[in-house]
Every structure is written in C-alpha cells, then in structure tokens.
Write an enzyme that holds these catalytic residues in place. Structure first.
Site, PDB file in Angstrom:
ATOM      1  CG  ASP A 179      11.457 -12.476 -14.506  1.00 20.62           C
ATOM      2  OD1 ASP A 179      11.304 -11.522 -13.719  1.00 20.62           O
ATOM      3  OD2 ASP A 179      12.576 -12.915 -14.832  1.00 20.62           O
TER       4      ASP A 179
ATOM      5  N   GLY B 238      16.481  -2.714  -7.299  1.00 23.60           N
ATOM      6  CA  GLY B 238      17.497  -3.777  -7.279  1.00 23.60           C
ATOM      7  C   GLY B 238      18.913  -3.218  -7.265  1.00 23.60           C
ATOM      8  CB  SER B 239      21.964  -4.423  -5.560  1.00 23.19           C
ATOM      9  OG  SER B 239      22.013  -5.725  -6.110  1.00 23.19           O
TER      10      SER B 239
ATOM     11  CB  CYS C 110      17.999  -2.010 -10.767  1.00 25.73           C
ATOM     12  SG  CYS C 110      16.634  -1.368 -11.662  1.00 25.73           S
TER      13      CYS C 110
ATOM     14  N   GLY D 262      16.544  -4.642  -3.579  1.00 27.64           N
ATOM     15  CA  GLY D 262      16.982  -3.666  -2.584  1.00 27.64           C
ATOM     16  C   GLY D 262      17.122  -4.220  -1.180  1.00 27.64           C
TER      17      GLY D 262
ATOM     18  N   GLY E  25      21.085  -9.805  -4.941  1.00 30.63           N
ATOM     19  CA  GLY E  25      22.419  -9.402  -4.499  1.00 30.63           C
ATOM     20  C   GLY E  25      22.844  -9.990  -3.162  1.00 30.63           C
TER      21      GLY E  25
ATOM     22  NE  ARG F  26      24.468 -12.397 -16.971  1.00 27.90           N
ATOM     23  CZ  ARG F  26      24.989 -13.105 -17.961  1.00 27.90           C
ATOM     24  NH1 ARG F  26      26.149 -12.785 -18.459  1.00 27.90           N
ATOM     25  NH2 ARG F  26      24.333 -14.135 -18.456  1.00 27.90           N
TER      26      ARG F  26
ATOM     27  N   GLY G  52      18.670  -7.252 -17.061  1.00 30.35           N
ATOM     28  CA  GLY G  52      18.525  -6.235 -18.093  1.00 30.35           C
ATOM     29  C   GLY G  52      19.876  -5.661 -18.504  1.00 30.35           C
TER      30      GLY G  52
ATOM     31  NE  ARG H 231      12.815  -9.510 -14.562  1.00 29.58           N
ATOM     32  CZ  ARG H 231      12.942  -8.474 -13.732  1.00 29.58           C
ATOM     33  NH1 ARG H 231      13.652  -7.440 -14.061  1.00 29.58           N
ATOM     34  NH2 ARG H 231      12.331  -8.493 -12.554  1.00 29.58           N
TER      35      ARG H 231
ATOM     36  N   GLY I  92      24.861   3.988  11.871  1.00 27.10           N
ATOM     37  CA  GLY I  92      25.919   3.156  11.303  1.00 27.10           C
ATOM     38  C   GLY I  92      27.139   3.179  12.210  1.00 27.10           C
TER      39      GLY I  92
HETATM   40  P1  IMP Z   1      18.727  -7.138  -5.477  1.00 31.39           P
HETATM   41  O1  IMP Z   1      18.268  -8.193  -4.527  1.00 31.39           O
HETATM   42  O2  IMP Z   1      18.711  -5.772  -4.873  1.00 31.39           O
HETATM   43  O3  IMP Z   1      20.046  -7.453  -6.077  1.00 31.39           O
HETATM   44  O4  IMP Z   1      17.651  -7.081  -6.650  1.00 31.39           O
HETATM   45  C1  IMP Z   1      17.244  -8.222  -7.355  1.00 31.39           C
HETATM   46  C2  IMP Z   1      16.026  -7.902  -8.186  1.00 31.39           C
HETATM   47  O5  IMP Z   1      16.328  -6.885  -9.151  1.00 31.39           O
HETATM   48  C3  IMP Z   1      15.500  -9.048  -9.015  1.00 31.39           C
HETATM   49  O6  IMP Z   1      14.724  -9.956  -8.287  1.00 31.39           O
HETATM   50  C4  IMP Z   1      14.715  -8.340 -10.115  1.00 31.39           C
HETATM   51  O7  IMP Z   1      13.425  -7.975  -9.733  1.00 31.39           O
HETATM   52  C5  IMP Z   1      15.494  -7.055 -10.301  1.00 31.39           C
HETATM   53  N1  IMP Z   1      16.376  -7.095 -11.459  1.00 31.39           N
HETATM   54  C6  IMP Z   1      17.086  -8.127 -11.960  1.00 31.39           C
HETATM   55  N2  IMP Z   1      17.827  -7.742 -13.015  1.00 31.39           N
HETATM   56  C7  IMP Z   1      17.575  -6.440 -13.178  1.00 31.39           C
HETATM   57  C8  IMP Z   1      18.040  -5.468 -14.121  1.00 31.39           C
HETATM   58  O8  IMP Z   1      18.871  -5.720 -14.988  1.00 31.39           O
HETATM   59  N3  IMP Z   1      17.508  -4.220 -14.004  1.00 31.39           N
HETATM   60  C9  IMP Z   1      16.600  -3.914 -13.056  1.00 31.39           C
HETATM   61  N4  IMP Z   1      16.169  -4.770 -12.133  1.00 31.39           N
HETATM   62  C10 IMP Z   1      16.645  -6.025 -12.203  1.00 31.39           C
END
Ligand code: IMP
Length: 521
Positions: free
Chosen positions: A276, A330-331, A333, A368, A390, A414, A417, A435, A508
C-alpha cells in the site's frame, strides 16, 4: 436515390470505419489532456442474450480468479473483517487496512479465514456471575434473547449453560446470579458439524440457539435459528480451492517493520497482500516485493500504486502478481492538488493496463469509482477489477458507528493521508504515514481529507445491485463476459465516444423541479 432497406447492414461496408471511435482513437483524441471516466461513453451494441447470462468472472492476480471484479479499499473507514467477509461472500475480496497493530490485523485475517456462513464465531457470551438485572438490560440493548454462559465469560471458555429470556423474565430478584437461573442441560453441536446437521438439531430440539463446542466442551461458535432463517446463500463466494475458506487480502507498507507484520498475516492464512503506497515505484517497494517473492513465492502480491508504463515496468519486473492503478483520483484525495503529481484516472488505467496485460499481469483500477458506469469504463479501458472506497463507505459492514447530522444518518469516511488517519498511531508502524513516506515528518502534509457519507445500508444489497447493474451495462454494449469486452475493445469492435461538457449535462437528469434518486429497491 433511396437505398434498399433490406441491404442496410451490407451498406455499412461502404464506410471507411465503424461509427464512433476505437479505444486508441479515443485516447489519441485527448493528446493534450488526460481522460477521466466522465469524459467518454461506450457505444451500445447488439443485445442478443439476457443480462443474467453475462459472466463477470475476472482475474484478480496472476493466480487468483474472482466471480465479481470488486475490491474494497484498505482504508480504516472501509475494510475490517466484517467488510472483508461480506466482499468475499459476494464474489469480490476485501483488503484489510494496516492502520492498526500487526496482531490486530492478523486477528482480523484469521476471523475471515475461519468464517463459516451461518455460524456466529463471536457470539455475545456471559459469565455465571453476571446478574439477572444485567441480562435484562443486555436484552433491551441488543435485542437478543439468549446468551451462552461459559466459565470465563468468553468464547473459548467451558460452556456451563445458556440463559434465555424465559429464565429471567419472571425472576424478580435482579441481583441473582445467572448461575442460579440458567439452563444447564444444553443441547450442543460438536465442532466441525455442518450447517444442515446443525439446522436439523435446532429443529428437533425446538431451541433457538445451538452452541457449538469442541471435544473439551469449550464454546467455539453458535448457530442461531433467526440467523438461519435470514440466511442468504452465496453462490459467487470467493474461496480457496483446497480449504474452501473465504479469500482474504490485507495491506502492508514497505518499512522493515512490515516484514514482521507480513509474517503474522501469512500465519493467519492471508491469500493476497497489497503493498500500500501512494507511489509504488520506490526502491522500498521494489525491495519489499523481491523479499516477499523469495520468502513466500506462493503469496500473491498486488503492487502499486502506479499511473505510468514506466512505473509499471519496474514492478512487473520485480515480480508483481497484479498492479493497482491510481494517483489522485480518490474521492477523499488531495494529492494532485498538493503534490502536483498524479494522472487523470481514465488515461492512467488505459496506459498501465494495456502495457501490463501483455505480460499477463492483471490491473486494478483504484479510486474515483462513483457509480456502475465508472466500473464498466475502467474495465473497458483494460482493468480486470476495480477497488472502491467511497462507494462502499457508509454501508453497515464498514468500521465505525453511525451518527446523525442535519437529520441524516452518516458514517465517517476519511483518506488514509488525512491528518486524522496519520495521527492514529499504532504500537508498531503507522501504516497511514508510511503510505505517503511521511513516517519521519514533524509536520504532516495531508494528502487526503476526512469527512462523512450517508448511510447506504448493507453491502449484502448494495453489491448485488452493482453486480446486476454491471451485467446490464455489458448487455447494452453487446458483450457477454469481461473477456469478450476486453477482446472486442482491443479489436476495435466495441466503440467509444468523447463526451463534451454539454454532453455530460445532457446525460444527467435535467429539467426537473425536483426528483428522488433511488438506486435500487
Ligand atoms: P474512492 O473509491 O474514490 O473513495 O478512492 C479510494 C482510494 O483512494 C483508495 O483505494 C486509495 O488508493 C486512495 N486513497 C485513500 N486515502 C487517500 C488519501 O488520503 N489521499 C489520496 N488517496 C487516498
């Protein structure tokens, strides 16, 4: 001149190319900018089969195949044992986060591996000294009506009785001990009993709970009639061939201390480890990968994260069994904002996956994924699986308690990072800081935020919704499996279209005064 309608399909041959764009043309059309999932669409194909016939089987790593292309993120607000158990039951896999001590993480892996559908491995147990008053209170708080009683008050203690609501309901002295009112003549099942036999025993004994005990009479687990009645069957479950146990993944960092952590995880039965890191092309990860491959050659290793071919090549050469793609998408990020590093996810997935697939290394599109359409697009761009944080946050299988704000039922979500996550120190390594290569920082530089998401209910409903939705999506494209999708994309038969800003608006919901967006029943 009007053309002959009966020759419409033959007439297509007079065109130089098929309608829409090939994947290469789509990517090339963005020569001066990266592509995100929202920037394009897949054109529909011929529907000649029903959606339930669409096969979503896919490679997770070189050696592991899943029935559904879904992973849950190794984040401390997303994946602990409960999420990992259910992701695996539903055909995907959960990656248990490492922002905890190695022992805590290994214990979670062990529980996933020991999980048997229908058996409760961590039932609420009481000791003989608990009072009748306490039992009455527990009954109101938890809604259960009976509790096994062991000498230690824990699972693993010797079973000495069972206390049910009937034993305490009309007992007026609340200070009496459970040992005075409990039933000692308990019908039990022997460890190793299968669910059908346990079910049969429950039926014939007309009891609500069947404690399972080992040869020494120690409580191992429990079968509950109410749970059996609610029991879902899981035909897609991800299991190892030999032991039939659920598959389990876990994340580690790339510090020296993570080698010891991995030893514990492997001893607990780990199937796949995720290295990771926000930037996988580091000397630390390359060294870790080589060490794991020499010590545990059978263990599947997912390396990453990467977003370029050059990063991918290093990890492929060092022995990665799969790659995780994404930096900044990431959502939660803020990496792209703060570090100026990263890549739009569509381009990242295409560039890395097209390269890695030539070496037989599957890729996971991570970050994402906001809806089913994004999953289809990630898979069309060459990923074999998607990883979600997310989208799964706020489900009942995630760690943490629900809370209310502005009348909404919420759960925390959260970034690993975020300052919050980096401050959650554990006795050994703090995974969250490592990480982001921040373990030596005096001042943390956050790469993520901390927030909340709305209650999404259970993933026992949500993942089947995503699974069915993906089957429908492939049906629309006219492909009956993920393999066919990959082949037809590469052959230029599945076509794409770039989406302008106004096309995105058109796609949309628009023009309504109000509406409710219910995604499933
Ligand atoms: P999501 O599915 O769009 O919410 O993104 C989740 C992914 O964001 C995780 O699997 C990680 O790769 C990445 N991620 C997790 N925590 C952080 C962060 O604090 N900053 C940037 N990327 C992150």
């Amino acid at each position: 001149m009007v053309l002959d309608t009966t020759k419409a399909t033959a007439h297509l041959k007079t065109y130089e190319r098929k309608d829409g764009l090939s994947i290469q043309e789509l990517i090339d059309s963005r020569n001066f900018g990266g592509l995100t999932y929202n920037d394009f669409l897949v054109l529909p194909g011929l529907v000649s089969f029903i959606s339930t016939d669409v096969n979503l089987e896919t490679k997770l790593t070189k050696k592991i195949t899943l029935k559904a292309p879904f992973l849950s993120s190794p984040m401390d607000t997303v994946t602990e044992e409960n999420m990992a158990i259910h992701m695996s039951l539903l055909g995907g896999i959960g990656i248990i986060h490492s922002n905890c001590t190695p022992d805590e993480q290994a214990e979670m892996v062990r529980r996933v591996k020991k999980y048997e559908n229908g058996f409760i491995n961590d039932p609420v147990v009481v000791s003989p000294d608990v009072t009748v008053g306490q039992i009455k209170e527990m009954k109101t708080q938890m809604g259960f009506t009976s509790f096994p009683v062991t000498d230690s008050g824990k699972v693993g203690g010797k079973l000495v009785g069972i206390v049910t609501s009937r034993d305490v309901q009309f007992h007026e002295d609340d200070s009496s001990k459970v040992s005075e009112v409990m039933t000692t003549d308990v019908i039990t099942g022997a460890e190793g009993i299968d669910l059908d036999k346990g079910n049969e025993l429950l039926r014939t004994s007309k009891k609500g709970k069947l404690p399972i005990v080992d040869k020494e009479g120690r409580l191992v687990s429990l079968i509950s009639l109410t749970d059996l009645q609610k029991n879902q069957s899981y035909p897609l479950a991800s299991k190892s061939f030999d032991s039939k146990q659920l598959l389990c993944g876990a994340a580690i960092g790339t510090l020296d201390a993570d080698r010891e952590r991995l030893d514990k995880l492997v001893a607990a039965g780990l199937d796949v480890v995720v290295l990771d890191s926000s930037n996988g092309s580091s000397i630390f990860q390359l060294n870790m990968l080589k060490w794991i491959k020499s010590k545990y050659p059978e263990l599947q290793v997912i390396a990453g994260n990467v977003v370029t071919r050059e990063q991918a090549a290093l990890l492929i050469e060092a022995g990665a069994d799969a790659l995780r793609i994404g930096m900044g998408s990431g959502s939660i990020c803020i990496t792209q904002e703060v570090m100026a590093c990263g890549r739009p996810q569509g381009t990242a997935v295409y560039s890395v996956a097209q390269f890695a697939n030539q070496f037989g290394v599957p890729c996971i599109a991570d970050g994402g994924i906001g809806n089913i359409g994004h999953i289809t697009k990630a898979l069309a761009l060459g990923a074999s699986c998607v990883m979600m944080g997310g989208l799964l946050a706020g489900t009942s299988e995630t760690p943490g308690e629900y809370f209310y704000r502005d009348g909404k039922r919420l759960k925390a979500y959260r970034g690993m990072g975020s300052v919050d996550a980096m401050q959650r120190t554990s006795t050994n390594a703090n995974a969250s800081t490592s990480r982001y290569f921040s373990e030596n920082d005096k001042v943390f530089v956050a790469q993520g935020v901390s927030g909340s998401v709305v209650d999404k209910g259970t993933i026992r409903k949500f993942i089947p919704y995503v699974y069915n939705g993906l089957q429908h999506s492939l049906q629309d494209i006219g492909v009956q499996s993920l393999t066919e999708l990959r082949e037809k994309v590469n052959a230029g038969e599945v076509r794409f279209e770039f989406r302008t800003a106004s096309a995105q608006f058109e796609g949309g919901v628009h023009g309504l005064y109000s509406y409710e967006k219910r995604l499933h029943n």
